[in-house]
Design a protein around this motif. Structure first.
Motif, PDB file in Angstrom:
ATOM      1  N   GLY A 282       0.814  -1.208   0.000  1.00  0.00           N
ATOM      2  CA  GLY A 282       0.000   0.000   0.000  1.00  0.00           C
ATOM      3  C   GLY A 282       0.851   1.262   0.000  1.00  0.00           C
ATOM      4  N   VAL A 283       0.168   2.398   0.120  1.00  0.00           N
ATOM      5  CA  VAL A 283       0.855   3.681   0.054  1.00  0.00           C
ATOM      6  C   VAL A 283       0.506   4.518   1.285  1.00  0.00           C
ATOM      7  CG1 VAL A 283      -1.009   4.753  -1.306  1.00  0.00           C
ATOM      8  CG2 VAL A 283       1.296   5.723  -1.381  1.00  0.00           C
ATOM      9  N   ASP A 284       1.497   5.220   1.800  1.00  0.00           N
ATOM     10  CA  ASP A 284       1.317   6.075   2.985  1.00  0.00           C
ATOM     11  C   ASP A 284       1.303   7.558   2.634  1.00  0.00           C
ATOM     12  OD1 ASP A 284       1.578   3.935   5.159  1.00  0.00           O
ATOM     13  OD2 ASP A 284       3.391   3.629   3.980  1.00  0.00           O
ATOM     14  N   VAL A 285       2.009   7.934   1.576  1.00  0.00           N
ATOM     15  CA  VAL A 285       2.045   9.334   1.127  1.00  0.00           C
ATOM     16  C   VAL A 285       1.822   9.328  -0.382  1.00  0.00           C
ATOM     17  CG1 VAL A 285       3.413  11.430   0.895  1.00  0.00           C
ATOM     18  CG2 VAL A 285       3.603  10.043   2.973  1.00  0.00           C
ATOM     19  N   LEU A 286       0.750   9.977  -0.822  1.00  0.00           N
ATOM     20  CA  LEU A 286       0.402  10.010  -2.237  1.00  0.00           C
ATOM     21  C   LEU A 286       0.433  11.454  -2.715  1.00  0.00           C
ATOM     22  CD1 LEU A 286      -0.665   8.691  -4.833  1.00  0.00           C
ATOM     23  CD2 LEU A 286      -2.977   8.800  -3.847  1.00  0.00           C
ATOM     24  N   VAL A 287       1.378  11.756  -3.593  1.00  0.00           N
ATOM     25  CA  VAL A 287       1.541  13.119  -4.095  1.00  0.00           C
ATOM     26  C   VAL A 287       1.122  13.163  -5.566  1.00  0.00           C
ATOM     27  CG1 VAL A 287       3.111  15.054  -4.427  1.00  0.00           C
ATOM     28  CG2 VAL A 287       3.458  13.488  -2.502  1.00  0.00           C
ATOM     29  N   HIS A 288      -0.018  13.783  -5.825  1.00  0.00           N
ATOM     30  CA  HIS A 288      -0.509  13.956  -7.190  1.00  0.00           C
ATOM     31  C   HIS A 288       0.119  15.234  -7.767  1.00  0.00           C
ATOM     32  CE1 HIS A 288      -3.465  10.741  -7.133  1.00  0.00           C
ATOM     33  NE2 HIS A 288      -4.001  11.211  -6.018  1.00  0.00           N
ATOM     34  N   ASN A 289       1.291  15.081  -8.357  1.00  0.00           N
ATOM     35  CA  ASN A 289       2.017  16.237  -8.871  1.00  0.00           C
ATOM     36  C   ASN A 289       1.924  16.379 -10.383  1.00  0.00           C
ATOM     37  OD1 ASN A 289       4.316  18.326  -8.950  1.00  0.00           O
ATOM     38  ND2 ASN A 289       5.178  16.643 -10.137  1.00  0.00           N
ATOM     39  N   ALA A 290       1.728  15.287 -11.098  1.00  0.00           N
ATOM     40  CA  ALA A 290       1.748  15.328 -12.561  1.00  0.00           C
ATOM     41  C   ALA A 290       0.703  16.307 -13.100  1.00  0.00           C
ATOM     42  CB  ALA A 290       1.495  13.934 -13.126  1.00  0.00           C
ATOM     43  N   GLY A 291       1.107  17.086 -14.072  1.00  0.00           N
ATOM     44  CA  GLY A 291       0.179  18.030 -14.691  1.00  0.00           C
ATOM     45  C   GLY A 291       0.750  18.561 -15.985  1.00  0.00           C
TER      46      GLY A 291
ATOM     47  N   MET B 221      -7.653  18.060 -19.027  1.00  0.00           N
ATOM     48  CA  MET B 221      -8.596  17.424 -18.106  1.00  0.00           C
ATOM     49  C   MET B 221      -8.171  15.992 -17.775  1.00  0.00           C
ATOM     50  SD  MET B 221     -11.197  19.239 -17.064  1.00  0.00           S
ATOM     51  CE  MET B 221     -11.376  21.023 -17.309  1.00  0.00           C
ATOM     52  N   ALA B 222      -7.677  15.275 -18.776  1.00  0.00           N
ATOM     53  CA  ALA B 222      -7.329  13.867 -18.585  1.00  0.00           C
ATOM     54  C   ALA B 222      -6.194  13.692 -17.592  1.00  0.00           C
ATOM     55  CB  ALA B 222      -6.957  13.239 -19.929  1.00  0.00           C
ATOM     56  N   VAL B 223      -5.133  14.506 -17.720  1.00  0.00           N
ATOM     57  CA  VAL B 223      -3.962  14.354 -16.860  1.00  0.00           C
ATOM     58  C   VAL B 223      -4.157  15.032 -15.508  1.00  0.00           C
ATOM     59  CG1 VAL B 223      -1.498  14.855 -16.620  1.00  0.00           C
ATOM     60  CG2 VAL B 223      -2.422  14.151 -18.833  1.00  0.00           C
ATOM     61  N   ASN B 224      -4.672  16.252 -15.535  1.00  0.00           N
ATOM     62  CA  ASN B 224      -4.714  17.069 -14.316  1.00  0.00           C
ATOM     63  C   ASN B 224      -5.861  16.728 -13.383  1.00  0.00           C
ATOM     64  OD1 ASN B 224      -2.720  18.286 -15.805  1.00  0.00           O
ATOM     65  ND2 ASN B 224      -3.507  20.359 -15.612  1.00  0.00           N
ATOM     66  N   LEU B 225      -6.909  16.080 -13.911  1.00  0.00           N
ATOM     67  CA  LEU B 225      -8.076  15.810 -13.066  1.00  0.00           C
ATOM     68  C   LEU B 225      -8.541  14.364 -13.143  1.00  0.00           C
ATOM     69  CD1 LEU B 225     -10.225  16.804 -11.124  1.00  0.00           C
ATOM     70  CD2 LEU B 225     -11.573  17.593 -13.085  1.00  0.00           C
ATOM     71  N   SER B 226      -8.874  13.901 -14.347  1.00  0.00           N
ATOM     72  CA  SER B 226      -9.442  12.552 -14.475  1.00  0.00           C
ATOM     73  C   SER B 226      -8.491  11.486 -13.945  1.00  0.00           C
ATOM     74  CB  SER B 226      -9.787  12.265 -15.936  1.00  0.00           C
ATOM     75  OG  SER B 226     -10.801  13.131 -16.395  1.00  0.00           O
ATOM     76  N   ALA B 227      -7.196  11.633 -14.202  1.00  0.00           N
ATOM     77  CA  ALA B 227      -6.221  10.637 -13.731  1.00  0.00           C
ATOM     78  C   ALA B 227      -6.206  10.553 -12.213  1.00  0.00           C
ATOM     79  CB  ALA B 227      -4.834  10.979 -14.262  1.00  0.00           C
ATOM     80  N   ILE B 228      -6.299  11.687 -11.549  1.00  0.00           N
ATOM     81  CA  ILE B 228      -6.301  11.709 -10.078  1.00  0.00           C
ATOM     82  C   ILE B 228      -7.541  11.018  -9.535  1.00  0.00           C
ATOM     83  CG2 ILE B 228      -6.446  13.235  -8.066  1.00  0.00           C
ATOM     84  CD1 ILE B 228      -4.698  15.217  -9.642  1.00  0.00           C
ATOM     85  N   LEU B 229      -8.695  11.337 -10.126  1.00  0.00           N
ATOM     86  CA  LEU B 229      -9.937  10.721  -9.666  1.00  0.00           C
ATOM     87  C   LEU B 229      -9.903   9.208  -9.881  1.00  0.00           C
ATOM     88  CD1 LEU B 229     -12.531  13.319 -11.066  1.00  0.00           C
ATOM     89  CD2 LEU B 229     -11.387  13.280  -8.835  1.00  0.00           C
ATOM     90  N   ALA B 230      -9.369   8.775 -11.014  1.00  0.00           N
ATOM     91  CA  ALA B 230      -9.311   7.344 -11.311  1.00  0.00           C
ATOM     92  C   ALA B 230      -8.348   6.616 -10.381  1.00  0.00           C
ATOM     93  CB  ALA B 230      -8.902   7.142 -12.770  1.00  0.00           C
ATOM     94  N   ILE B 231      -7.192   7.211 -10.130  1.00  0.00           N
ATOM     95  CA  ILE B 231      -6.210   6.585  -9.237  1.00  0.00           C
ATOM     96  C   ILE B 231      -6.771   6.455  -7.832  1.00  0.00           C
ATOM     97  CG2 ILE B 231      -4.002   6.973  -8.071  1.00  0.00           C
ATOM     98  CD1 ILE B 231      -2.991   8.146 -10.756  1.00  0.00           C
ATOM     99  N   ASP B 232      -7.351   7.521  -7.318  1.00  0.00           N
ATOM    100  CA  ASP B 232      -7.898   7.470  -5.965  1.00  0.00           C
ATOM    101  C   ASP B 232      -9.023   6.458  -5.852  1.00  0.00           C
ATOM    102  OD1 ASP B 232      -6.099   9.342  -5.203  1.00  0.00           O
ATOM    103  OD2 ASP B 232      -7.538  10.931  -4.763  1.00  0.00           O
ATOM    104  N   ALA B 233      -9.892   6.413  -6.855  1.00  0.00           N
ATOM    105  CA  ALA B 233     -10.999   5.454  -6.828  1.00  0.00           C
ATOM    106  C   ALA B 233     -10.463   4.027  -6.806  1.00  0.00           C
ATOM    107  CB  ALA B 233     -11.909   5.669  -8.031  1.00  0.00           C
ATOM    108  N   LYS B 234      -9.428   3.761  -7.599  1.00  0.00           N
ATOM    109  CA  LYS B 234      -8.845   2.419  -7.642  1.00  0.00           C
ATOM    110  C   LYS B 234      -8.171   2.061  -6.319  1.00  0.00           C
ATOM    111  CE  LYS B 234      -7.594  -1.427  -9.557  1.00  0.00           C
ATOM    112  NZ  LYS B 234      -8.597  -2.429  -9.990  1.00  0.00           N
ATOM    113  N   LEU B 235      -7.402   2.983  -5.759  1.00  0.00           N
ATOM    114  CA  LEU B 235      -6.712   2.709  -4.497  1.00  0.00           C
ATOM    115  C   LEU B 235      -7.707   2.523  -3.357  1.00  0.00           C
ATOM    116  CD1 LEU B 235      -3.637   5.124  -4.655  1.00  0.00           C
ATOM    117  CD2 LEU B 235      -3.808   2.747  -5.398  1.00  0.00           C
ATOM    118  N   ASP B 236      -8.780   3.298  -3.364  1.00  0.00           N
ATOM    119  CA  ASP B 236      -9.817   3.135  -2.341  1.00  0.00           C
ATOM    120  C   ASP B 236     -10.476   1.767  -2.455  1.00  0.00           C
ATOM    121  OD1 ASP B 236      -9.322   5.658  -1.373  1.00  0.00           O
ATOM    122  OD2 ASP B 236     -11.041   6.602  -2.352  1.00  0.00           O
ATOM    123  N   ALA B 237     -10.829   1.385  -3.674  1.00  0.00           N
ATOM    124  CA  ALA B 237     -11.514   0.107  -3.882  1.00  0.00           C
ATOM    125  C   ALA B 237     -10.629  -1.074  -3.504  1.00  0.00           C
ATOM    126  CB  ALA B 237     -11.963  -0.006  -5.340  1.00  0.00           C
ATOM    127  N   ALA B 238      -9.323  -0.921  -3.751  1.00  0.00           N
ATOM    128  CA  ALA B 238      -8.383  -2.010  -3.455  1.00  0.00           C
ATOM    129  C   ALA B 238      -7.848  -1.962  -2.037  1.00  0.00           C
ATOM    130  CB  ALA B 238      -7.220  -1.954  -4.449  1.00  0.00           C
TER     131      ALA B 238
END
Length: 444
Positions: A278-287, A306-323
């Motif tokens: 798992g991950v303890d510190v998640l830094v969404h820096n890519a943009g 939109m794809a890199v700066n927003l959608s990617a963050i939402l998708a990553i968080d949703a996946k990490l939460d679900a897993a």
């Protein structure tokens, strides 16, 4: 990138010329960007004053100040802590003026001022006076910025005034770690968890992910987190593999090359983190930026940002939460921007995504709170990077000078703020935006 004016005015002749021409005279900032220690205030001349207060903060602050060198009678001060929680009427505001004015005469160039206020008011009159403290701090920050000094305020929520909690705040806001953070007012809430130290635990290193890690702010962040003993997963696009490999080798981390806008990016990241526990510190820096006025912007330019700066963050968080891969006590940090606060001509796509992240962290904070996790946004101002180096000269100069410190920040300034939000003692901050902008006049 060299700030020629900053270098020029360090020389006495340069200062005289700049003064004669009416040019800004920025002061080289005092910065600290090494690993955290358990005694961040050690050796600093710290002074605490409490206009309008009788209890309970003065005794707490005295214990904290004792950790530093203390300020000798009439001697100079590096850190000034002002307990303004008692400024609940006009007479107390007068005391704030008088005592702070006297203390400022002792503040060294590059000094740090931290003002503590309160969110608890019994009536409208008290609320007005407590809110006056915020305007006081923002104006003070603009006045002392010419000396390379900063001023910030923490609004203490009910029950937040414990010694451990205040010590955690002073580690960053009352030291040279916050060199490019000024004029900020943040809510500091009560937490029930013990304030564990900032210093690294090398036996059980936490895992950090930094996206967009190949250069600029991302690379500085990866290096800074590694200093604190975190195991850093450096993430960037396949085209950046060479610098990403060099960075991962330098800091003893690992790497993942993936296009975050791709359909499989969240799955690939989740697979990598599953192997690490798992991950303890998640830094969404890519943009990315695709700048153009709205009238001329193409759909592709809008969609790619939109794809890199927003959608990617939402998708990553949703996946990490679900897993279940975002560990208990995790720290999530999203890179927003001053552009997301003030807007910027030619950046409707970029400004929209960076503003979206501000709303996102505010809403997501409640969900994460049940896991003792936090999420905050960092909003950098003008930072000396390869991106700003490409700006036209006059635009670049305006970006540098339109803040209280009259200069640009560095990627390391942003990384230091991220490192603070990544620590366990930053628990009282969540759902908020920390601007690393030298108190930019944009959106102020």
């Amino acid at each position: 990138m060299t700030d020629r004016l900053l270098s020029f005015v360090q020389h006495p002749l340069g200062r005289r010329v700049a003064r004669a021409l009416g040019l800004p005279q920025p002061v080289r900032l005092l910065r600290r960007q090494d690993a955290w220690s358990d005694k961040e205030l050690a050796g600093r001349a710290v002074l605490a004053i409490a206009p309008g207060s009788a209890e309970p903060l003065p005794s707490l602050l005295a214990a904290i100040v004792a950790q530093g060198a203390g300020a000798s009678a009439g001697g100079s001060v590096q850190s000034l802590v002002v307990d303004a929680t008692g400024c609940r009427d006009v007479a107390a505001l007068r005391a704030l003026f008088e005592q702070t004015q006297l203390a400022l005469s002792r503040l060294r160039p590059g000094g740090r001022v931290l003002v503590l206020s309160s969110s608890v008011a019994v009536d409208a009159s008290e609320a007005a006076c407590l809110h006056a403290v915020r305007g006081f701090v923002r104006a003070l920050a603009k006045e002392i910025g010419r000396r390379g000094a900063t001023a910030n305020a923490l609004v203490l929520q009910e029950g937040a005034a414990s010694q451990a909690s205040l010590e955690a705040a002073l580690r960053f806001f009352a030291t040279d770690r916050s060199a490019y953070v000024s004029g900020q007012v943040l809510n500091w809430r009560k937490t029930d968890e013990p304030m564990t130290p900032c210093a690294a635990d090398t036996q059980t290193p936490r895992v950090a992910v930094v996206t967009g890690a190949a250069g600029g702010i991302g690379a500085a962040t990866a290096r800074r987190l590694a200093l604190d003993g975190l195991r850093v997963v450096c993430v960037d696009v396949p085209a950046a593999r060479h610098p990403l490999e060099a960075l991962a080798q330098e800091i003893g981390g690992s790497l993942l090359t993936v296009d975050l806008a791709g359909a499989s990016a969240a799955d690939e990241l989740a697979d990598a983190l599953r192997r690490l526990g798992g991950v303890d510190v998640l830094v969404h820096n890519a943009g990315i930026t695709r700048d153009r006025t709205l009238a001329r912007m193409s759909a592709a330019e809008w969609d790619s940002v939109m794809a890199v700066n927003l959608s990617a963050i939402l998708a990553i968080d949703a996946k990490l939460d679900a897993a279940g891969l975002l560990n208990a006590g995790a720290r999530e940090i999203c890179l927003s921007s001053i552009s997301g606060i003030a807007g910027n001509a030619g950046q409707t796509n970029y400004s929209a995504t960076k503003s979206a992240l501000i709303g996102y962290v505010a809403a997501r904070a409640t969900a994460l709170d049940g896991r003792d996790a936090t999420i905050n946004a960092i909003a950098p101002g003008f930072i000396e990077t390869a991106m700003t180096r490409k700006m036209p000269l006059m635009v670049r100069e305006a970006g540098r000078r339109l803040n209280a410190l009259k200069q640009g920040g560095t990627p390391a300034d942003v990384a230091e703020a991220i490192a603070f939000l990544a620590t366990p003692p930053s628990r009282p901050l969540t759902g908020q935006v920390l601007r690393v902008c030298g108190q930019s006049l944009l959106g102020a």
